[in-house]
Design a protein around this motif. Structure first.
Motif, PDB file in Angstrom:
ATOM      1  N   UNK A 105     -23.429  33.602  43.323  1.00 35.64           N
ATOM      2  CA  UNK A 105     -22.183  34.309  43.589  1.00 35.64           C
ATOM      3  C   UNK A 105     -22.049  34.758  45.033  1.00 35.64           C
ATOM      4  N   UNK A 106     -23.176  34.886  45.733  1.00 39.80           N
ATOM      5  CA  UNK A 106     -23.096  35.219  47.152  1.00 39.80           C
ATOM      6  C   UNK A 106     -22.353  34.160  47.944  1.00 39.80           C
ATOM      7  N   UNK A 107     -22.501  32.904  47.519  1.00 43.29           N
ATOM      8  CA  UNK A 107     -21.795  31.813  48.196  1.00 43.29           C
ATOM      9  C   UNK A 107     -20.296  31.881  47.924  1.00 43.29           C
ATOM     10  N   UNK A 108     -19.920  32.123  46.664  1.00 38.03           N
ATOM     11  CA  UNK A 108     -18.506  32.245  46.334  1.00 38.03           C
ATOM     12  C   UNK A 108     -17.897  33.460  47.020  1.00 38.03           C
ATOM     13  N   UNK A 109     -18.665  34.546  47.061  1.00 34.74           N
ATOM     14  CA  UNK A 109     -18.171  35.755  47.702  1.00 34.74           C
ATOM     15  C   UNK A 109     -17.888  35.576  49.180  1.00 34.74           C
ATOM     16  N   UNK A 110     -18.574  34.622  49.804  1.00 37.61           N
ATOM     17  CA  UNK A 110     -18.310  34.379  51.222  1.00 37.61           C
ATOM     18  C   UNK A 110     -16.887  33.880  51.426  1.00 37.61           C
ATOM     19  N   UNK A 111     -16.367  33.095  50.485  1.00 37.74           N
ATOM     20  CA  UNK A 111     -14.991  32.620  50.600  1.00 37.74           C
ATOM     21  C   UNK A 111     -13.998  33.744  50.364  1.00 37.74           C
ATOM     22  N   UNK A 112     -14.374  34.699  49.519  1.00 30.68           N
ATOM     23  CA  UNK A 112     -13.472  35.790  49.167  1.00 30.68           C
ATOM     24  C   UNK A 112     -13.455  36.878  50.236  1.00 30.68           C
ATOM     25  N   UNK A 113     -14.561  37.058  50.943  1.00 31.70           N
ATOM     26  CA  UNK A 113     -14.664  38.159  51.902  1.00 31.70           C
ATOM     27  C   UNK A 113     -15.121  37.693  53.285  1.00 31.70           C
ATOM     28  N   UNK A 114     -16.234  36.956  53.347  1.00 32.85           N
ATOM     29  CA  UNK A 114     -16.805  36.610  54.649  1.00 32.85           C
ATOM     30  C   UNK A 114     -15.907  35.728  55.487  1.00 32.85           C
ATOM     31  N   UNK A 115     -15.382  34.644  54.896  1.00 29.13           N
ATOM     32  CA  UNK A 115     -14.527  33.727  55.658  1.00 29.13           C
ATOM     33  C   UNK A 115     -13.214  34.391  56.080  1.00 29.13           C
ATOM     34  N   UNK A 116     -12.526  35.144  55.169  1.00 25.15           N
ATOM     35  CA  UNK A 116     -11.318  35.832  55.634  1.00 25.15           C
ATOM     36  C   UNK A 116     -11.568  36.811  56.772  1.00 25.15           C
ATOM     37  N   UNK A 117     -12.636  37.616  56.640  1.00 24.78           N
ATOM     38  CA  UNK A 117     -12.921  38.586  57.710  1.00 24.78           C
ATOM     39  C   UNK A 117     -13.246  37.855  59.010  1.00 24.78           C
TER      40      UNK A 117
END
Length: 399
Positions: A134-146
């Protein structure tokens, strides 16, 4: 949830953000370095290919190293490579730094999965692995947008500065929480690669490559595609990535549920059929351009959901194909995923250069259908009435 598990999840989040975030600032990076958008996309290709090739070798080389020591040196290299990238004005130097960051990630990611499995209570191993993934999926939800918003506000160099900061935070968290554990038993490269000699496993891994490649063809070049289709800039792209990440998280959970309830084959067919339909609708939208981005958001959300729906049944199918070689097949699966990511950047770049961003959806759909054909061929290639067949979950033995 133990603190060490949170540190591992954040480490995965950091690496995935660093790989995917270029998609959000690709036009700015390309313009500033004086290269085409397709050439800029090869920064994703270089990172992913270096990871795919480096992970099996790194697993063997570092097998006898302390896990804390391995994470410390790899995250330090990752942090330094990102901060150096923030100050370079050379495309070639940036490419080399991306390779260094990828090799650092390649040394750590297999160890993350192994640690999550070995340190988890037996009854929670599945949940712990799901959280790490889920850390990988979370990167699309938070890391990439930020990262996209930061790049839009302060320049793309600041995006790499943020990547280095994430690496430093991950390093501190690992040092503070990760218990010392013995290294895994060394396994020669030849033994790790042995499943590739079995046609059904090789075809299944090629299917994984195709699934990721098709999805990443559009993901890598989403910025120019939405710019050409809807005039989207960095701010709009940040929101698009955030919402797509949320939809992808839901899609991944639904794909896993469908694989358990329907069987991997049926869930895989449904996911790829949905992906192909969405790509067809994107092609229709292209013919009607320009369109306002809000009108495209429902389609973007469905695309993200079906893209992340597909990997869980694909991985389940691969495990069934591999039988007793499941652990080695899963290790090779990590490399297959990153080969697909690198291929998405490379093939998508060729399509972009030759035919423009409007052809990306149809090309991506064709690749996904080819991946489905590979999984069908893998099922046909598996010998009947073998130990693997008897070990496979019910309903998964067929082609």
């Amino acid at each position: 949830m133990p603190a060490w598990l949170l540190a591992l999840v954040f480490t995965m989040f950091t690496f995935a953000t660093d790989d995917y975030v270029i998609a959000g600032v690709l036009p700015e990076v390309s313009a500033d370095l004086g290269v085409s958008v397709a050439a800029g996309g090869q920064l994703v290709t270089a990172f992913s290919l270096a990871f795919a090739l480096g992970a099996p070798v790194a697993s063997v080389v570092s097998a006898t190293w302390s896990r804390r020591g391995l994470f410390t040196w790899a995250l330090a290299l990752f942090t330094a490579a990102n901060w150096a990238a923030a100050f370079t004005t050379s495309y070639a130097v940036l490419m080399g730094l991306r390779v260094l960051a990828a090799l650092a990630a390649a040394a750590v990611v297999p160890a993350v999965y192994a640690l999550a499995t070995s340190l988890a209570p037996e009854e929670r191993r599945g949940r712990y692995l799901a959280l790490v993934m889920g850390g990988m999926t979370g990167s699309l939800m938070l890391g990439v947008p930020v990262g996209t918003w930061v790049g839009g506000a302060f320049g793309w160099q600041a995006t790499f500065g943020l990547g280095g900061l994430l690496g430093l935070v991950a390093l501190v968290a690992i040092r503070a929480t990760l218990p010392e554990s013995p290294p895994a038993a060394a396994m020669p490269v030849r033994e790790r690669l042995a499943p590739l000699a079995r046609p059904q496993v090789l075809l299944g891994l090629l299917g994984v490559v195709g699934i990721v490649l098709g999805s990443m063809m559009l993901m890598t070049y989403l910025a120019p595609f939405l710019r050409d289709l809807a005039g989207a800039g960095p701010a709009e792209l940040g929101w698009a990535f955030a919402l797509a990440g949320l939809a992808g998280l839901a899609g991944g959970q639904l794909g896993g549920w469908a694989a358990d309830r329907w069987g991997a084959d049926r869930a895989l067919i449904v996911g790829i059929a949905g992906f192909t339909a969405v790509m067809g609708l994107f092609a229709v939208c292209w013919a009607l351009r320009p369109l306002p981005l809000p009108a495209l958001l429902p389609l973007l959300l469905v695309w993200a959901a079906v893209s992340w729906w597909i990997p869980p049944p694909a991985q389940t199918r691969l495990l069934a194909l591999a039988g007793p070689s499941g652990p080695q097949a899963l290790a090779l699966n990590s490399s297959a995923v990153y080969v697909g990511v690198s291929g998405g950047g490379a093939v998508g770049g060729l399509v972009l250069e030759s035919h423009g961003s409007g052809r990306l959806p149809l090309a991506a759909a064709a690749v996904e259908l080819a991946a489905l054909a590979l999984f069908w061929a893998a099922g046909r290639a598996r010998p009947p009435a073998t130990v693997e067949d008897r070990a496979a979950p019910q309903g998964e033995a067929g082609g």
